[in-house]
Design a protein around this motif. Sequence first.
Motif, PDB file in Angstrom:
ATOM      1  N   SER A 103      56.422  87.543  56.892  1.00  0.00           N
ATOM      2  CA  SER A 103      56.121  87.161  55.524  1.00  0.00           C
ATOM      3  C   SER A 103      55.630  88.383  54.762  1.00  0.00           C
ATOM      4  O   SER A 103      55.309  89.417  55.354  1.00  0.00           O
ATOM      5  CB  SER A 103      55.059  86.051  55.480  1.00  0.00           C
ATOM      6  N   ALA A 104      55.570  88.264  53.450  1.00  0.00           N
ATOM      7  CA  ALA A 104      55.081  89.354  52.616  1.00  0.00           C
ATOM      8  C   ALA A 104      54.600  88.771  51.296  1.00  0.00           C
ATOM      9  O   ALA A 104      54.949  87.644  50.928  1.00  0.00           O
ATOM     10  CB  ALA A 104      56.178  90.386  52.369  1.00  0.00           C
ATOM     11  N   SER A 105      53.806  89.538  50.580  1.00  0.00           N
ATOM     12  CA  SER A 105      53.383  89.162  49.235  1.00  0.00           C
ATOM     13  C   SER A 105      54.197  89.977  48.242  1.00  0.00           C
ATOM     14  O   SER A 105      54.288  91.205  48.365  1.00  0.00           O
ATOM     15  CB  SER A 105      51.889  89.436  49.039  1.00  0.00           C
ATOM     16  N   VAL A 106      54.816  89.295  47.260  1.00  0.00           N
ATOM     17  CA  VAL A 106      55.703  89.960  46.306  1.00  0.00           C
ATOM     18  C   VAL A 106      55.391  89.475  44.896  1.00  0.00           C
ATOM     19  O   VAL A 106      54.920  88.360  44.688  1.00  0.00           O
ATOM     20  CB  VAL A 106      57.193  89.690  46.636  1.00  0.00           C
ATOM     21  N   GLU A 107      55.654  90.328  43.908  1.00  0.00           N
ATOM     22  CA  GLU A 107      55.519  89.961  42.504  1.00  0.00           C
ATOM     23  C   GLU A 107      56.395  90.892  41.681  1.00  0.00           C
ATOM     24  O   GLU A 107      56.871  91.923  42.167  1.00  0.00           O
ATOM     25  CB  GLU A 107      54.068  90.033  42.044  1.00  0.00           C
ATOM     26  N   ASP A 130      65.613  84.767  50.193  1.00  0.00           N
ATOM     27  CA  ASP A 130      65.753  85.189  48.805  1.00  0.00           C
ATOM     28  C   ASP A 130      64.556  84.691  48.002  1.00  0.00           C
ATOM     29  O   ASP A 130      64.077  83.575  48.204  1.00  0.00           O
ATOM     30  CB  ASP A 130      67.044  84.637  48.201  1.00  0.00           C
ATOM     31  N   TYR A 131      64.086  85.520  47.071  1.00  0.00           N
ATOM     32  CA  TYR A 131      62.963  85.092  46.238  1.00  0.00           C
ATOM     33  C   TYR A 131      63.182  85.545  44.799  1.00  0.00           C
ATOM     34  O   TYR A 131      64.004  86.424  44.515  1.00  0.00           O
ATOM     35  CB  TYR A 131      61.632  85.638  46.781  1.00  0.00           C
ATOM     36  N   TRP A 139      51.873  86.380  42.412  1.00  0.00           N
ATOM     37  CA  TRP A 139      52.292  86.707  43.766  1.00  0.00           C
ATOM     38  C   TRP A 139      52.859  85.471  44.472  1.00  0.00           C
ATOM     39  O   TRP A 139      52.321  84.371  44.356  1.00  0.00           O
ATOM     40  CB  TRP A 139      51.117  87.253  44.575  1.00  0.00           C
ATOM     41  N   SER A 140      53.951  85.674  45.182  1.00  0.00           N
ATOM     42  CA  SER A 140      54.505  84.624  46.037  1.00  0.00           C
ATOM     43  C   SER A 140      54.653  85.185  47.438  1.00  0.00           C
ATOM     44  O   SER A 140      54.569  86.410  47.645  1.00  0.00           O
ATOM     45  CB  SER A 140      55.844  84.121  45.510  1.00  0.00           C
ATOM     46  N   GLN A 141      54.885  84.321  48.418  1.00  0.00           N
ATOM     47  CA  GLN A 141      54.945  84.735  49.819  1.00  0.00           C
ATOM     48  C   GLN A 141      56.222  84.226  50.492  1.00  0.00           C
ATOM     49  O   GLN A 141      56.208  83.183  51.151  1.00  0.00           O
ATOM     50  CB  GLN A 141      53.720  84.235  50.594  1.00  0.00           C
ATOM     51  N   PRO A 142      57.352  84.911  50.305  1.00  0.00           N
ATOM     52  CA  PRO A 142      58.544  84.528  51.050  1.00  0.00           C
ATOM     53  C   PRO A 142      58.306  84.712  52.539  1.00  0.00           C
ATOM     54  O   PRO A 142      57.556  85.606  52.949  1.00  0.00           O
ATOM     55  CB  PRO A 142      59.613  85.490  50.528  1.00  0.00           C
ATOM     56  N   GLN A 143      58.928  83.860  53.360  1.00  0.00           N
ATOM     57  CA  GLN A 143      58.741  83.976  54.800  1.00  0.00           C
ATOM     58  C   GLN A 143      60.005  83.568  55.536  1.00  0.00           C
ATOM     59  O   GLN A 143      60.851  82.843  55.014  1.00  0.00           O
ATOM     60  CB  GLN A 143      57.568  83.114  55.260  1.00  0.00           C
ATOM     61  N   TRP A 167      61.451  95.541  37.596  1.00  0.00           N
ATOM     62  CA  TRP A 167      60.324  96.118  38.333  1.00  0.00           C
ATOM     63  C   TRP A 167      59.710  95.052  39.237  1.00  0.00           C
ATOM     64  O   TRP A 167      59.873  93.855  39.018  1.00  0.00           O
ATOM     65  CB  TRP A 167      59.260  96.669  37.374  1.00  0.00           C
ATOM     66  N   GLY A 168      58.997  95.527  40.262  1.00  0.00           N
ATOM     67  CA  GLY A 168      58.348  94.599  41.168  1.00  0.00           C
ATOM     68  C   GLY A 168      57.514  95.315  42.210  1.00  0.00           C
ATOM     69  O   GLY A 168      57.494  96.553  42.277  1.00  0.00           O
ATOM     70  N   SER A 169      56.826  94.526  43.050  1.00  0.00           N
ATOM     71  CA  SER A 169      55.935  95.071  44.073  1.00  0.00           C
ATOM     72  C   SER A 169      56.014  94.242  45.343  1.00  0.00           C
ATOM     73  O   SER A 169      56.255  93.038  45.293  1.00  0.00           O
ATOM     74  CB  SER A 169      54.486  95.072  43.577  1.00  0.00           C
ATOM     75  N   MET A 170      55.805  94.916  46.482  1.00  0.00           N
ATOM     76  CA  MET A 170      55.696  94.246  47.777  1.00  0.00           C
ATOM     77  C   MET A 170      54.465  94.774  48.494  1.00  0.00           C
ATOM     78  O   MET A 170      54.147  95.965  48.403  1.00  0.00           O
ATOM     79  CB  MET A 170      56.925  94.525  48.654  1.00  0.00           C
TER      80      MET A 170
END
Length: 323
Positions: A103-107, A130-131, A139-143, A167-170
């Motif tokens: 899993s990861a935190s993404v935005e 896919d997210y 922030w969301s948490q795809p897994q 743009w985005g972040s992980m």
Amino acid sequence: MRSVRVKMKRKSGILAVSLLAFSLVAGGVGVSANEPVNYVQNPGFEDSNSNAWVFQDISGAATINGNNTHAGSKALNYWLGSPFEFTVSQTITGLPDGRYSVSASVEGGGGESEAQLFAKDFGGAELTSDYTNTGWAVWSQPQITHINVVNGQCTIGFHIKGNSGNWGSMDDVVLTRIGELETDAVPLTINPIEVDAFVHDVPSLPSVIKAVYADDQSAIRTPVQWEAMDSSTFASPGTFTVQGSAEGFGQPVTATVHVTYKPIDLNGDSVVNALDLAWATYALHAHIGDAKWDEVKAADINNDGVIDQADLGLIVAGMVSAP
């Protein structure tokens, strides 16, 4: 009273053991036996010089910096003023066999053509999640939770295909072992497959399809073989279905094909009128093989290789039916 004292002593012993375990964790001597191990190196991108993460990014859109962090002081961020595509991955070895979760935190601002977390090279088909980014600091948490490692390794990472200005972040990537290997089949759902084609053109069906797990919405991409299509099924406008067989699936796969004439707005002004008819009239009688075919072939509305009265008739019909 005797029995009460015995119970109190047992409770005191348990308390002492608990305090000892806490002191060992607090002192940095070890971790609780119940705490899952995160096998990812540099999971929060705090070490910007770490070689654990491999960048495949010709455009240079992705960088590790202090912008938009979920936790800690750094994160993996991306932005570019032109279209871009990159992959950032980490291969982890020495894993005990079993079922794993990543899993990861993404935005981010959203709008990417593709944004996905993936896991592969673990002895099974590649898995993706896919997210969609929906805004700054949202922030969301795809897994992915069906990673069955059977070869002692796993490659995890992100694949991003962005448009200009995306743009985005992980941040905070976690890979943990969550149990023994799955032995029972887990239900998968094939996403609807819709294909558009012009009359007389052989429809282009996907060679790989996506099957989705209901619980975590991660997906397997697997090859599919389609049955042969009769040319009569796409010789005129309409809709038909094609059956296929996907690797590893006992149930048939169905693609719905929508067949249409080519656009009749020849000059691209969003209106069908006499200008389009004049354009087609200029190209009348041209056919495949003519020197000017590439210039005028858009007027071959029924896509039969020649511009004739049938094509002009379709444009006229469009003019009559236009609001």
